[in-house]
Write a protein that holds these residues in place. Structure first.
Motif, PDB file in Angstrom:
ATOM      1  N   VAL A 188       0.860  -1.178   0.000  1.00 45.93           N
ATOM      2  CA  VAL A 188       0.000   0.000   0.000  1.00 45.93           C
ATOM      3  C   VAL A 188       0.898   1.229   0.000  1.00 45.93           C
ATOM      4  CG1 VAL A 188      -1.722   1.296   1.310  1.00 45.93           C
ATOM      5  CG2 VAL A 188      -1.845  -1.198   1.235  1.00 45.93           C
ATOM      6  N   LYS A 189       0.544   2.209  -0.828  1.00 47.02           N
ATOM      7  CA  LYS A 189       1.360   3.426  -0.949  1.00 47.02           C
ATOM      8  C   LYS A 189       0.577   4.639  -0.453  1.00 47.02           C
ATOM      9  CE  LYS A 189       3.929   5.935  -4.513  1.00 47.02           C
ATOM     10  NZ  LYS A 189       4.307   5.878  -5.928  1.00 47.02           N
ATOM     11  N   ILE A 190       1.258   5.459   0.326  1.00 47.38           N
ATOM     12  CA  ILE A 190       0.728   6.781   0.692  1.00 47.38           C
ATOM     13  C   ILE A 190       1.726   7.806   0.177  1.00 47.38           C
ATOM     14  CG2 ILE A 190       0.118   8.384   2.542  1.00 47.38           C
ATOM     15  CD1 ILE A 190      -0.820   6.053   4.209  1.00 47.38           C
ATOM     16  N   LYS A 191       1.242   8.675  -0.698  1.00 42.75           N
ATOM     17  CA  LYS A 191       2.112   9.715  -1.250  1.00 42.75           C
ATOM     18  C   LYS A 191       2.371  10.782  -0.200  1.00 42.75           C
ATOM     19  CE  LYS A 191       1.059   9.218  -6.112  1.00 42.75           C
ATOM     20  NZ  LYS A 191       0.771   9.918  -7.354  1.00 42.75           N
ATOM     21  N   LEU A 192       3.608  11.278  -0.193  1.00 40.91           N
ATOM     22  CA  LEU A 192       3.978  12.376   0.704  1.00 40.91           C
ATOM     23  C   LEU A 192       3.461  13.671   0.093  1.00 40.91           C
ATOM     24  CD1 LEU A 192       5.519  13.087   3.323  1.00 40.91           C
ATOM     25  CD2 LEU A 192       7.494  13.571   1.873  1.00 40.91           C
ATOM     26  N   ARG A 193       2.328  14.120   0.591  1.00 40.56           N
ATOM     27  CA  ARG A 193       1.692  15.357   0.124  1.00 40.56           C
ATOM     28  C   ARG A 193       1.648  16.337   1.281  1.00 40.56           C
ATOM     29  NH1 ARG A 193      -3.628  14.765  -0.555  1.00 40.56           N
ATOM     30  NH2 ARG A 193      -3.652  13.091   0.948  1.00 40.56           N
ATOM     31  N   ARG A 194       1.267  17.547   0.996  1.00 43.06           N
ATOM     32  CA  ARG A 194       1.195  18.580   2.023  1.00 43.06           C
ATOM     33  C   ARG A 194       0.323  18.153   3.206  1.00 43.06           C
ATOM     34  NH1 ARG A 194      -2.119  22.241   3.702  1.00 43.06           N
ATOM     35  NH2 ARG A 194      -3.660  21.852   2.105  1.00 43.06           N
ATOM     36  N   LYS A 195      -0.779  17.466   2.938  1.00 42.00           N
ATOM     37  CA  LYS A 195      -1.721  17.095   4.000  1.00 42.00           C
ATOM     38  C   LYS A 195      -1.167  16.046   4.964  1.00 42.00           C
ATOM     39  CE  LYS A 195      -6.025  18.114   1.624  1.00 42.00           C
ATOM     40  NZ  LYS A 195      -7.310  17.593   1.185  1.00 42.00           N
ATOM     41  N   VAL A 196      -0.198  15.266   4.547  1.00 40.80           N
ATOM     42  CA  VAL A 196       0.351  14.221   5.419  1.00 40.80           C
ATOM     43  C   VAL A 196       1.795  14.500   5.832  1.00 40.80           C
ATOM     44  CG1 VAL A 196      -1.198  12.434   4.526  1.00 40.80           C
ATOM     45  CG2 VAL A 196       1.060  12.738   3.491  1.00 40.80           C
ATOM     46  N   LYS A 197       2.260  15.717   5.554  1.00 42.54           N
ATOM     47  CA  LYS A 197       3.644  16.088   5.835  1.00 42.54           C
ATOM     48  C   LYS A 197       3.718  16.933   7.106  1.00 42.54           C
ATOM     49  CE  LYS A 197       5.846  17.374   2.147  1.00 42.54           C
ATOM     50  NZ  LYS A 197       6.457  18.190   1.085  1.00 42.54           N
ATOM     51  N   ASN A 198       4.694  16.640   7.959  1.00 44.60           N
ATOM     52  CA  ASN A 198       4.878  17.430   9.177  1.00 44.60           C
ATOM     53  C   ASN A 198       5.826  18.612   8.935  1.00 44.60           C
ATOM     54  OD1 ASN A 198       7.536  16.451   9.328  1.00 44.60           O
ATOM     55  ND2 ASN A 198       7.015  14.875  10.829  1.00 44.60           N
ATOM     56  N   HIS A 199       6.134  19.342   9.978  1.00 43.78           N
ATOM     57  CA  HIS A 199       6.963  20.544   9.858  1.00 43.78           C
ATOM     58  C   HIS A 199       8.416  20.235   9.478  1.00 43.78           C
ATOM     59  CE1 HIS A 199       7.640  19.103  13.931  1.00 43.78           C
ATOM     60  NE2 HIS A 199       8.735  19.833  13.977  1.00 43.78           N
ATOM     61  N   GLY A 231       9.108  17.994   7.088  1.00 45.31           N
ATOM     62  CA  GLY A 231       9.067  17.521   5.716  1.00 45.31           C
ATOM     63  C   GLY A 231       8.946  16.013   5.580  1.00 45.31           C
ATOM     64  N   SER A 232       8.658  15.334   6.688  1.00 47.41           N
ATOM     65  CA  SER A 232       8.474  13.889   6.626  1.00 47.41           C
ATOM     66  C   SER A 232       7.011  13.552   6.946  1.00 47.41           C
ATOM     67  CB  SER A 232       9.415  13.178   7.606  1.00 47.41           C
ATOM     68  OG  SER A 232       9.188  13.593   8.932  1.00 47.41           O
ATOM     69  N   MET A 233       6.649  12.300   6.782  1.00 43.98           N
ATOM     70  CA  MET A 233       5.258  11.905   6.957  1.00 43.98           C
ATOM     71  C   MET A 233       4.866  11.903   8.434  1.00 43.98           C
ATOM     72  SD  MET A 233       3.263   8.694   5.224  1.00 43.98           S
ATOM     73  CE  MET A 233       3.616   9.312   3.590  1.00 43.98           C
ATOM     74  N   TYR A 234       3.674  12.436   8.702  1.00 41.82           N
ATOM     75  CA  TYR A 234       3.120  12.440  10.054  1.00 41.82           C
ATOM     76  C   TYR A 234       3.015  11.034  10.622  1.00 41.82           C
ATOM     77  CZ  TYR A 234       1.306  17.276  10.161  1.00 41.82           C
ATOM     78  OH  TYR A 234       1.164  18.630  10.191  1.00 41.82           O
ATOM     79  N   LEU A 235       3.178  10.925  11.905  1.00 39.18           N
ATOM     80  CA  LEU A 235       3.013   9.661  12.606  1.00 39.18           C
ATOM     81  C   LEU A 235       1.610   9.086  12.361  1.00 39.18           C
ATOM     82  CD1 LEU A 235       4.046   8.610  16.048  1.00 39.18           C
ATOM     83  CD2 LEU A 235       1.624   8.921  15.731  1.00 39.18           C
ATOM     84  N   GLY A 236       0.599   9.929  12.352  1.00 43.57           N
ATOM     85  CA  GLY A 236      -0.772   9.475  12.122  1.00 43.57           C
ATOM     86  C   GLY A 236      -0.960   8.875  10.740  1.00 43.57           C
TER      87      GLY A 236
END
Length: 136
Positions: free
Chosen positions: A19-30, A32-37
């Motif tokens: 399963v892939k989740i793209k690193l987009r603005r909505k899932v990116k933290n401050h 620049g990496s993916m949010y824990l959630g």
């Protein structure tokens, strides 16, 4: 949360799923990496999808919950994340047992997350206890 992160199944067989989740603005933290959630959403859908996949194949309804969740964050995921699980056979066997016994069955499911565009290294690993019971 699932729809917010927009996970996509990029590979599915009876034993393995990606399963892939793209690193987009909505899932990116401050940083620049993916949010824990968002990482938790990826682990959830990757491990839980097998249960729905096999119950649909068997034309049986199941009740599915996760009993616990453990995560190890190894590196910052600074690209699109692919979640992998290769426990399809084990999950299929657990569902068969739940159908046969009419009792709740539990299984620890392992999921690993990678950022293939950067390296083949695991950036996070997850252990979720999948708990299923066949509905009457």
């Amino acid at each position: 949360m699932l729809f917010y992160c927009r996970p996509r199944i990029i590979y599915l067989s009876d034993n393995s799923i990606k399963v892939k989740i793209k690193l987009r603005r909505k899932v990116k933290n401050h940083l620049g990496s993916m949010y824990l959630g968002a990482l938790a959403v990826g682990a959830d859908i990757t491990s839980g999808y097998f249960a729905f996949h096999f119950s649909n194949k068997k034309k049986k309804k199941i009740s599915l919950v996760f009993k616990d969740f453990h995560a190890d964050f190894i590196k910052r995921p600074t690209g699109d994340v692919v979640f992998e699980c290769d426990m399809g056979d084990d999950i299929n066997t657990m569902i068969d047992m739940a159908i046969d016994t009419k009792e709740r069955q539990n299984l620890s499911v392992f999921v690993k997350a990678k950022v293939p565009s950067l390296s083949d290294d695991v950036v996070a690993s997850f252990t979720l206890t999948l708990s299923v019971k066949a509905k009457a």
